[in-house]
Design a protein around this motif. Structure first.
Motif, PDB file in Angstrom:
ATOM      1  N   THR A  47       0.844  -1.191   0.000  1.00  0.00           N
ATOM      2  CA  THR A  47       0.000   0.000   0.000  1.00  0.00           C
ATOM      3  C   THR A  47       0.878   1.239   0.000  1.00  0.00           C
ATOM      4  O   THR A  47       1.747   1.383   0.862  1.00  0.00           O
ATOM      5  CB  THR A  47      -0.914   0.004   1.248  1.00  0.00           C
ATOM      6  OG1 THR A  47      -1.773  -1.142   1.182  1.00  0.00           O
ATOM      7  CG2 THR A  47      -1.758   1.256   1.302  1.00  0.00           C
ATOM      8  N   GLU A  50       0.630   7.162   1.200  1.00  0.00           N
ATOM      9  CA  GLU A  50      -0.449   8.153   1.247  1.00  0.00           C
ATOM     10  C   GLU A  50      -1.838   7.506   1.254  1.00  0.00           C
ATOM     11  O   GLU A  50      -2.842   8.195   1.432  1.00  0.00           O
ATOM     12  CB  GLU A  50      -0.337   9.153   0.093  1.00  0.00           C
ATOM     13  CG  GLU A  50      -0.680   8.601  -1.272  1.00  0.00           C
ATOM     14  CD  GLU A  50       0.453   7.896  -2.008  1.00  0.00           C
ATOM     15  OE1 GLU A  50       0.245   7.566  -3.180  1.00  0.00           O
ATOM     16  OE2 GLU A  50       1.534   7.685  -1.413  1.00  0.00           O
ATOM     17  N   GLN A  51      -1.912   6.182   1.090  1.00  0.00           N
ATOM     18  CA  GLN A  51      -3.205   5.505   1.074  1.00  0.00           C
ATOM     19  C   GLN A  51      -3.437   4.622   2.298  1.00  0.00           C
ATOM     20  O   GLN A  51      -4.489   4.004   2.426  1.00  0.00           O
ATOM     21  CB  GLN A  51      -3.344   4.689  -0.210  1.00  0.00           C
ATOM     22  CG  GLN A  51      -3.380   5.556  -1.441  1.00  0.00           C
ATOM     23  CD  GLN A  51      -3.528   4.777  -2.724  1.00  0.00           C
ATOM     24  OE1 GLN A  51      -3.523   3.556  -2.738  1.00  0.00           O
ATOM     25  NE2 GLN A  51      -3.669   5.488  -3.821  1.00  0.00           N
ATOM     26  N   ALA A  54      -6.693   5.199   4.349  1.00  0.00           N
ATOM     27  CA  ALA A  54      -7.934   4.603   3.838  1.00  0.00           C
ATOM     28  C   ALA A  54      -8.100   3.176   4.357  1.00  0.00           C
ATOM     29  O   ALA A  54      -9.215   2.763   4.713  1.00  0.00           O
ATOM     30  CB  ALA A  54      -7.955   4.619   2.309  1.00  0.00           C
ATOM     31  N   ASP A  55      -7.014   2.422   4.427  1.00  0.00           N
ATOM     32  CA  ASP A  55      -7.079   1.064   4.972  1.00  0.00           C
ATOM     33  C   ASP A  55      -7.418   1.091   6.462  1.00  0.00           C
ATOM     34  O   ASP A  55      -8.227   0.299   6.940  1.00  0.00           O
ATOM     35  CB  ASP A  55      -5.749   0.335   4.776  1.00  0.00           C
ATOM     36  CG  ASP A  55      -5.479  -0.055   3.333  1.00  0.00           C
ATOM     37  OD1 ASP A  55      -6.416  -0.042   2.511  1.00  0.00           O
ATOM     38  OD2 ASP A  55      -4.318  -0.389   3.042  1.00  0.00           O
ATOM     39  N   TYR A  71     -13.915   1.271  -1.367  1.00  0.00           N
ATOM     40  CA  TYR A  71     -13.012   2.384  -1.672  1.00  0.00           C
ATOM     41  C   TYR A  71     -11.983   1.938  -2.699  1.00  0.00           C
ATOM     42  O   TYR A  71     -11.777   0.750  -2.912  1.00  0.00           O
ATOM     43  CB  TYR A  71     -12.345   2.937  -0.408  1.00  0.00           C
ATOM     44  CG  TYR A  71     -11.431   1.971   0.323  1.00  0.00           C
ATOM     45  CD1 TYR A  71     -10.048   2.092   0.224  1.00  0.00           C
ATOM     46  CD2 TYR A  71     -11.938   0.951   1.124  1.00  0.00           C
ATOM     47  CE1 TYR A  71      -9.206   1.228   0.905  1.00  0.00           C
ATOM     48  CE2 TYR A  71     -11.110   0.089   1.802  1.00  0.00           C
ATOM     49  CZ  TYR A  71      -9.740   0.231   1.694  1.00  0.00           C
ATOM     50  OH  TYR A  71      -8.899  -0.635   2.365  1.00  0.00           O
ATOM     51  N   GLU A  72     -11.364   2.920  -3.323  1.00  0.00           N
ATOM     52  CA  GLU A  72     -10.346   2.633  -4.333  1.00  0.00           C
ATOM     53  C   GLU A  72      -8.980   2.972  -3.775  1.00  0.00           C
ATOM     54  O   GLU A  72      -8.822   3.925  -3.014  1.00  0.00           O
ATOM     55  CB  GLU A  72     -10.638   3.419  -5.606  1.00  0.00           C
ATOM     56  CG  GLU A  72     -11.937   2.949  -6.241  1.00  0.00           C
ATOM     57  CD  GLU A  72     -12.284   3.676  -7.527  1.00  0.00           C
ATOM     58  OE1 GLU A  72     -11.457   4.454  -8.027  1.00  0.00           O
ATOM     59  OE2 GLU A  72     -13.399   3.452  -8.017  1.00  0.00           O
ATOM     60  N   LYS A  73      -8.018   2.174  -4.156  1.00  0.00           N
ATOM     61  CA  LYS A  73      -6.632   2.392  -3.746  1.00  0.00           C
ATOM     62  C   LYS A  73      -5.719   1.761  -4.783  1.00  0.00           C
ATOM     63  O   LYS A  73      -6.201   1.217  -5.776  1.00  0.00           O
ATOM     64  CB  LYS A  73      -6.369   1.807  -2.360  1.00  0.00           C
ATOM     65  CG  LYS A  73      -6.495   0.281  -2.310  1.00  0.00           C
ATOM     66  CD  LYS A  73      -6.181  -0.289  -0.951  1.00  0.00           C
ATOM     67  CE  LYS A  73      -4.706  -0.512  -0.778  1.00  0.00           C
ATOM     68  NZ  LYS A  73      -4.313  -1.098   0.486  1.00  0.00           N
ATOM     69  N   ASP A  74      -4.441   1.836  -4.549  1.00  0.00           N
ATOM     70  CA  ASP A  74      -3.451   1.198  -5.413  1.00  0.00           C
ATOM     71  C   ASP A  74      -2.697   0.159  -4.612  1.00  0.00           C
ATOM     72  O   ASP A  74      -2.523   0.281  -3.404  1.00  0.00           O
ATOM     73  CB  ASP A  74      -2.443   2.223  -5.943  1.00  0.00           C
ATOM     74  CG  ASP A  74      -3.071   3.262  -6.837  1.00  0.00           C
ATOM     75  OD1 ASP A  74      -3.933   2.901  -7.656  1.00  0.00           O
ATOM     76  OD2 ASP A  74      -2.713   4.444  -6.710  1.00  0.00           O
ATOM     77  N   TRP A  75      -2.264  -0.865  -5.309  1.00  0.00           N
ATOM     78  CA  TRP A  75      -1.272  -1.786  -4.793  1.00  0.00           C
ATOM     79  C   TRP A  75       0.005  -1.519  -5.560  1.00  0.00           C
ATOM     80  O   TRP A  75      -0.033  -1.200  -6.747  1.00  0.00           O
ATOM     81  CB  TRP A  75      -1.686  -3.229  -5.039  1.00  0.00           C
ATOM     82  CG  TRP A  75      -2.689  -3.776  -4.083  1.00  0.00           C
ATOM     83  CD1 TRP A  75      -3.163  -3.193  -2.939  1.00  0.00           C
ATOM     84  CD2 TRP A  75      -3.331  -5.044  -4.187  1.00  0.00           C
ATOM     85  NE1 TRP A  75      -4.062  -4.018  -2.333  1.00  0.00           N
ATOM     86  CE2 TRP A  75      -4.192  -5.171  -3.078  1.00  0.00           C
ATOM     87  CE3 TRP A  75      -3.278  -6.083  -5.103  1.00  0.00           C
ATOM     88  CZ2 TRP A  75      -4.973  -6.292  -2.858  1.00  0.00           C
ATOM     89  CZ3 TRP A  75      -4.064  -7.198  -4.880  1.00  0.00           C
ATOM     90  CH2 TRP A  75      -4.889  -7.298  -3.769  1.00  0.00           C
ATOM     91  N   ARG A  82       1.925   0.994  -9.906  1.00  0.00           N
ATOM     92  CA  ARG A  82       0.655   1.047  -9.183  1.00  0.00           C
ATOM     93  C   ARG A  82      -0.411   0.251  -9.929  1.00  0.00           C
ATOM     94  O   ARG A  82      -0.579   0.418 -11.131  1.00  0.00           O
ATOM     95  CB  ARG A  82       0.204   2.492  -9.012  1.00  0.00           C
ATOM     96  CG  ARG A  82       1.081   3.222  -8.020  1.00  0.00           C
ATOM     97  CD  ARG A  82       0.680   4.690  -7.911  1.00  0.00           C
ATOM     98  NE  ARG A  82       1.513   5.344  -6.941  1.00  0.00           N
ATOM     99  CZ  ARG A  82       1.087   5.764  -5.753  1.00  0.00           C
ATOM    100  NH1 ARG A  82      -0.179   5.617  -5.410  1.00  0.00           N
ATOM    101  NH2 ARG A  82       1.912   6.339  -4.920  1.00  0.00           N
ATOM    102  N   PRO A  84      -4.397  -0.278  -9.764  1.00  0.00           N
ATOM    103  CA  PRO A  84      -5.615   0.209  -9.121  1.00  0.00           C
ATOM    104  C   PRO A  84      -6.545  -0.946  -8.754  1.00  0.00           C
ATOM    105  O   PRO A  84      -6.751  -1.864  -9.547  1.00  0.00           O
ATOM    106  CB  PRO A  84      -6.246   1.110 -10.185  1.00  0.00           C
ATOM    107  CG  PRO A  84      -5.697   0.629 -11.485  1.00  0.00           C
ATOM    108  CD  PRO A  84      -4.346   0.035 -11.197  1.00  0.00           C
TER     109      PRO A  84
END
Length: 96
Positions: A47, A50-51, A54-55, A71-75, A82, A84
């Motif tokens: 993660t 900056e995300q 959210a987790d 919710y949306e995030k990046d791995w 990244r 999505p």
């Protein structure tokens, strides 16, 4: 748990550690089952900084009401790219 269209992971809400993950989620993350089993892959490690909030928010929602808002995030894959993803979560009765 195994799916060709959805990634699934089981996390321990107390530690945030990934306990289990299906093959599709591993493919999305660009890693292997062997890497996961060695401990080289974990939700927290992939993660972006900056995300992380959210987790943390999602896990607080799950603790409070048993599920979180999607919710949306990046791995981050092993090469730093990244990927999505859209996340949703729910508590499993009797599980951590």
């Amino acid at each position: 748990f195994q799916s060709r269209v959805m990634g699934f992971a089981i996390l321990d809400l107390a530690t945030g550690r990934t306990l289990s993950i299906n093959d599709y989620a591993l493919a999305l993350a660009g890693t292997t089952r062997e890497a996961f089993e060695r401990g080289a892959w974990d939700w927290n490690r992939i993660t972006p900084d900056e995300q992380i909030a959210a987790d943390i928010n999602a896990m607080a929602q799950i603790r409070a009401r048993g599920w979180c808002d999607p919710y949306e995030k990046d791995w981050l894959d092993p090469h730093g790219r990244r990927v999505p993803v859209r996340i949703s979560g729910a508590a499993l009765p009797g599980e951590p």
